[in-house]
Scaffold this active site. Sequence first.
Site, PDB file in Angstrom:
ATOM      1  N   ASP A 133      42.435  40.982  32.316  1.00 26.51           N
ATOM      2  CA  ASP A 133      43.826  41.144  32.745  1.00 26.51           C
ATOM      3  C   ASP A 133      44.701  40.838  31.531  1.00 26.51           C
ATOM      4  OD1 ASP A 133      46.234  41.059  34.297  1.00 26.51           O
ATOM      5  OD2 ASP A 133      45.067  40.407  36.027  1.00 26.51           O
ATOM      6  N   ASP A 167      49.201  43.765  33.305  1.00 24.23           N
ATOM      7  CA  ASP A 167      50.163  43.147  34.210  1.00 24.23           C
ATOM      8  C   ASP A 167      51.570  43.724  34.025  1.00 24.23           C
ATOM      9  OD1 ASP A 167      50.492  40.788  36.110  1.00 24.23           O
ATOM     10  OD2 ASP A 167      51.992  40.264  34.601  1.00 24.23           O
ATOM     11  N   GLU A 181      49.564  47.997  36.030  1.00 21.96           N
ATOM     12  CA  GLU A 181      50.249  47.572  37.254  1.00 21.96           C
ATOM     13  C   GLU A 181      51.663  48.116  37.208  1.00 21.96           C
ATOM     14  OE1 GLU A 181      51.452  43.701  39.966  1.00 21.96           O
ATOM     15  OE2 GLU A 181      51.618  43.590  37.800  1.00 21.96           O
ATOM     16  N   HIS A 183      45.421  39.808  44.890  1.00 24.77           N
ATOM     17  CA  HIS A 183      45.785  38.387  44.944  1.00 24.77           C
ATOM     18  C   HIS A 183      47.275  38.211  45.205  1.00 24.77           C
ATOM     19  CE1 HIS A 183      46.858  39.862  41.068  1.00 24.77           C
ATOM     20  NE2 HIS A 183      47.508  38.746  40.783  1.00 24.77           N
ATOM     21  N   ASP A 184      48.021  39.299  45.258  1.00 19.13           N
ATOM     22  CA  ASP A 184      49.463  39.222  45.529  1.00 19.13           C
ATOM     23  C   ASP A 184      49.818  39.658  46.949  1.00 19.13           C
ATOM     24  OD1 ASP A 184      49.996  38.458  42.875  1.00 19.13           O
ATOM     25  OD2 ASP A 184      50.218  40.535  42.209  1.00 19.13           O
TER      26      ASP A 184
END
Length: 521
Positions: free
Chosen positions: A102, A204, A267, A329-330
């Site tokens: 990431d 990200d 993302e 995870h969000d």
Amino acid sequence: MSNRNDHPWWESGTVYQIYPRSFQDSDGDGVGDLAGIERRLDHVAALGVDAIWLSPIFPSPMADFGYDVADYCGVEPVFGDLDAFDRLLAAVHARGLKLLLDFVPNHSSDQHPWFVDSRSGRDSPKRDWYIWRDPGPDGGPPNNWISDFGGSAWEYDAASGQYYLHAFLKQQPDLNWRNPDLKAAMLDVMRFWFDRGVDGFRIDVLWHIVKAEGLPDNPPNPYWRPGITERDRLIQRHSTDQPEAHAIAAGMRALADSYGGRVLIGEIFLPNDRHARWYGTPERPQVHLPFNFQLIENAWDAATLRAMIAAYEASLPPYGWPNWVIGSHDAPRIAARIGEAQARVAAMLLLTLRGTPTLYQGDELGIGQVDIPPDRVRDPQELRQPGIGIGRDRSRTPMPWDASPHAGFSTVEPWLPLNPDWPTRNVAAQENDPGSMLALYRRLLALRRAHPALAVGDFRLLEAADGVLAYERRDGDAVVRVALNLTDWERPMPFVGEALLSTLDAATSDVLRANEGIITH
Ligand code: NOJ
Ligand code: MG
């Protein structure tokens, strides 16, 4: 007739997201780590995915659980060290899997040596590596931008009399990608990990990384109302999706391509037309896969999904490969949002649509709602804006492996609570149950491997009764059809065919049972 092997692995394959804090603890501190992931690779391999994406593993004060990076080229001691990383990477590769890291380019931690230097004064050689501005005319922040986590996106630094920009927490100062030295340093970070052998990056908040020249105020959002996140008071017109950011993505891609076989997943949250631009052009490509979150964002009914899928497919450039995400995870857990019966239908949808699916750890067990007691809330976003339902801890709870104490995740109380049903909803229990969610995921992934039509075939929506979503996947003469009943009632089958798999039991009938999904050929 095409074949899975004619496509690069990131087109035909499937990505599995691991949240390292919550996968497997190996050293008894209640927090997952790299050695723990290595120990559990059999689970990932048995699932049948092709690649693992690890949420950040870099040294971090953990203000945002690793998305605040204090050293881009190291490993957070809680997770291990570079040797543990190299061992994990070798073990992943030994199983024929890929490993993605990431990359967090928009912001670093305020503890990163670059920011410590930048903050030391206006003359710091690294001052311009971050976004510093004088106060506005009234002495307040330089503009009206709001942090994604609430409050002003500007933090005042009394020592130098200037503000710095942070799109997220004040512990996450935004980097200045207009500065050539910063840009070069960040590309060196990518080289560092590519040289070590990683197969790519999830990047990200890629659409955030450059801000409009002059940092103009963002316009108000006429649709905002109290109770939704404060960020949405404004439209992020000048703080995101700038042309210069596309140029930077193209530079990252050129670097990745110079290594060969690597993938970049960006993302990016944007409407279709703006989203599709992140593929770039064939001559100057940007990311391989701009993450598509529309299965998370849209209402769960057949008509909405049908229209959404059609619009997304139509928005793709001819060379743009689609992708689908159903959990992260969000985001809230899919089974919490739509219930367990529909979560099985969702699994079938995710793994039969055209495009690379990304699975989130724990969804293969159907983990549902986990209520986090107030004294155990850790998510900074929830702590800053409590009570509006944006808490992310509920999808970050530890993996339940078996029925032993702490679910086999750790020898001590984990950093977040387990799902309350962990004594029965765990990997070991589901491995022995052919009717389990895990068994369904394994079968779906096996089917995807066995049928190139599912992995890489063409896609066409089919007519179906209300409440049913139906489509065809075709690879040459091979045709696979999918019918998903998104309702609680029996519905007519939209086509006839021999069943390959149902989300219910093996029995088939000439109707779609309530909450049933069927794949036929
Ligand atoms: C997106 C990440 O997925 C999220 O967890 C994080 O808080 C923000 N970016 C900021 O890095
Ligand atoms: Mg640990």
